[in-house]
Motif scaffolding. Structure first.
Motif, PDB file in Angstrom:
ATOM      1  N   CYS A 253       0.841  -1.195   0.000  1.00 43.25           N
ATOM      2  CA  CYS A 253       0.000   0.000   0.000  1.00 43.25           C
ATOM      3  C   CYS A 253       0.872   1.240   0.000  1.00 43.25           C
ATOM      4  O   CYS A 253       2.093   1.148   0.107  1.00 43.25           O
ATOM      5  CB  CYS A 253      -0.953   0.005   1.194  1.00 43.25           C
TER       6      CYS A 253
ATOM      7  N   THR B  18       2.720   4.908   0.574  1.00 49.44           N
ATOM      8  CA  THR B  18       3.433   5.627   1.632  1.00 49.44           C
ATOM      9  C   THR B  18       2.723   6.949   1.931  1.00 49.44           C
ATOM     10  O   THR B  18       3.164   7.715   2.778  1.00 49.44           O
ATOM     11  CB  THR B  18       4.882   5.924   1.222  1.00 49.44           C
TER      12      THR B  18
ATOM     13  N   MET C  73       0.782   2.403   4.839  1.00 51.51           N
ATOM     14  CA  MET C  73       1.692   1.379   5.387  1.00 51.51           C
ATOM     15  C   MET C  73       1.701   1.455   6.907  1.00 51.51           C
ATOM     16  O   MET C  73       1.576   0.441   7.598  1.00 51.51           O
ATOM     17  CB  MET C  73       3.130   1.592   4.888  1.00 51.51           C
TER      18      MET C  73
ATOM     19  N   LEU D  88      16.062   3.212   2.256  1.00 57.98           N
ATOM     20  CA  LEU D  88      14.797   3.876   2.598  1.00 57.98           C
ATOM     21  C   LEU D  88      14.543   3.965   4.099  1.00 57.98           C
ATOM     22  O   LEU D  88      13.480   4.428   4.506  1.00 57.98           O
ATOM     23  CB  LEU D  88      13.625   3.155   1.921  1.00 57.98           C
TER      24      LEU D  88
ATOM     25  N   GLU E 205      11.549   6.564   4.420  1.00 57.42           N
ATOM     26  CA  GLU E 205      10.218   6.044   4.742  1.00 57.42           C
ATOM     27  C   GLU E 205      10.033   5.875   6.243  1.00 57.42           C
ATOM     28  O   GLU E 205       9.043   5.315   6.692  1.00 57.42           O
ATOM     29  CB  GLU E 205       9.982   4.731   3.984  1.00 57.42           C
TER      30      GLU E 205
ATOM     31  N   ARG F  93      14.630  -6.907  -0.672  1.00 55.80           N
ATOM     32  CA  ARG F  93      13.452  -6.660   0.169  1.00 55.80           C
ATOM     33  C   ARG F  93      12.222  -7.350  -0.407  1.00 55.80           C
ATOM     34  O   ARG F  93      11.487  -8.051   0.292  1.00 55.80           O
ATOM     35  CB  ARG F  93      13.176  -5.161   0.263  1.00 55.80           C
TER      36      ARG F  93
ATOM     37  N   GLY G 105       0.579   4.045  -4.843  1.00 54.23           N
ATOM     38  CA  GLY G 105       1.136   4.661  -6.038  1.00 54.23           C
ATOM     39  C   GLY G 105       2.020   3.713  -6.816  1.00 54.23           C
ATOM     40  O   GLY G 105       1.805   2.493  -6.793  1.00 54.23           O
TER      41      GLY G 105
ATOM     42  N   GLY H 199       4.984   2.534  -6.396  1.00 54.89           N
ATOM     43  CA  GLY H 199       5.646   1.465  -5.638  1.00 54.89           C
ATOM     44  C   GLY H 199       4.700   0.306  -5.387  1.00 54.89           C
ATOM     45  O   GLY H 199       5.068  -0.866  -5.530  1.00 54.89           O
ATOM     46  N   THR H 200       3.461   0.630  -5.027  1.00 54.98           N
ATOM     47  CA  THR H 200       2.447  -0.405  -4.783  1.00 54.98           C
ATOM     48  C   THR H 200       2.137  -1.165  -6.072  1.00 54.98           C
ATOM     49  O   THR H 200       2.061  -2.399  -6.077  1.00 54.98           O
ATOM     50  CB  THR H 200       1.163   0.247  -4.228  1.00 54.98           C
TER      51      THR H 200
ATOM     52  N   GLU I  96       4.039  -1.524  -8.656  1.00 55.79           N
ATOM     53  CA  GLU I  96       5.202  -2.318  -9.065  1.00 55.79           C
ATOM     54  C   GLU I  96       5.266  -3.611  -8.270  1.00 55.79           C
ATOM     55  O   GLU I  96       5.491  -4.693  -8.827  1.00 55.79           O
ATOM     56  CB  GLU I  96       6.467  -1.470  -8.866  1.00 55.79           C
ATOM     57  N   GLU I  97       5.029  -3.518  -6.980  1.00 55.03           N
ATOM     58  CA  GLU I  97       5.070  -4.720  -6.133  1.00 55.03           C
ATOM     59  C   GLU I  97       3.935  -5.676  -6.506  1.00 55.03           C
ATOM     60  O   GLU I  97       4.128  -6.894  -6.582  1.00 55.03           O
ATOM     61  CB  GLU I  97       4.967  -4.301  -4.664  1.00 55.03           C
TER      62      GLU I  97
END
Ligand code: AMP
Length: 210
Positions: A21, A23, A59, A81, A85, A103, A120, A122-123, A125-126
């Motif tokens: 989710c 950041t 998160m 990070l 983060e 990670r 966004g 990052g979410t 992409e994961e």
């Protein structure tokens, strides 16, 4: 590979789910409400949380809710990070990975299934990474989109477009399961992943390598 920074008393649960989710918290209170409700129910059901280890945004909200319910939270954060983060200081365990790739591999290893809340790039992409790993057969673990207020409707539409265009099998698009309530999402994420055929549509049609 990774260093264990801290280890608290909560015992490691039999089932753990990775939640991807944002950041950031997003523009609607619905997103934080969903993150908090999901975390609270995971703690209630003794389902451990595996996540990216930060205390920002959704998160932080999902991690705080699991911890508030007495649940187990494993954070995996890349060294690069830890500051950006703001690594969460109160987790059951926090691993610092040497890279983003390490990670993500570690999160996928620890989790029995994956839930994507709103977020966004990052979410996304994961989420796309674990879908492709399932598609390729590297892992077979359920992936669920927690679709709050239709947030994921355009992405699901894009998957359908890719199916219609012949780039993705319908069976593989179905790997991206969708739930709109905490109960639905947890039921899907703790059930076996859908079984799928191999990825290469053209091979079936005799078009590859001709
Ligand atoms: P976001 O959804 O952009 O707010 O990011 C959510 C999480 O995705 C953050 O914890 C990021 O560290 C993580 N993430 C994983 N892979 C990437 C990537 N390639 N680019 C940006 N963020 C990423």
């Amino acid at each position: 590979m990774s260093d264990s920074l801290s280890s608290a008393a909560a015992s490691i649960p039999a089932t753990s789910l990775c939640v991807y989710c944002g950041t950031n918290v997003g523009s609607s209170p619905s997103y934080v409400a969903a993150a908090t409700a999901l975390g609270a129910e995971m703690a209630e059901r003794r389902i451990g949380l595996v996540y990216s280890g930060g205390r920002l945004g959704l998160m932080g909200a999902v991690a705080d809710a699991v911890l508030a319910g007495g649940g187990h939270v494993a954070g995996i954060i890349p060294q690069s990070l830890v500051r950006a983060e703001l690594a969460h200081p109160g987790l059951s365990s926090l691993e610092v990975a040497d890279s983003m790739h390490t990670r993500k591999a570690r999160m996928a290893e620890l989790a029995d299934g994956f839930i994507a809340l709103a977020g966004g790039f990052g979410t996304f992409e994961e989420l796309l990474e674990v879908l492709t790993w399932n598609q390729l057969g590297f892992i077979r673990k359920p992936v669920v989109l927690f679709d709050v207020d239709g947030f994921y409707a355009p992405l699901i539409q894009m998957f359908d477009t890719a199916v219609e265009a012949g780039f993705v099998r319908a069976d593989h698009a179905a790997l991206a399961q969708r739930g709109t309530t905490v109960d639905d999402v947890l039921a899907l994420a703790t059930a076996p992943a859908p079984s799928t055929p191999h990825k290469w549509i053209d091979l079936d049609q005799g078009l590859q390598g001709t």
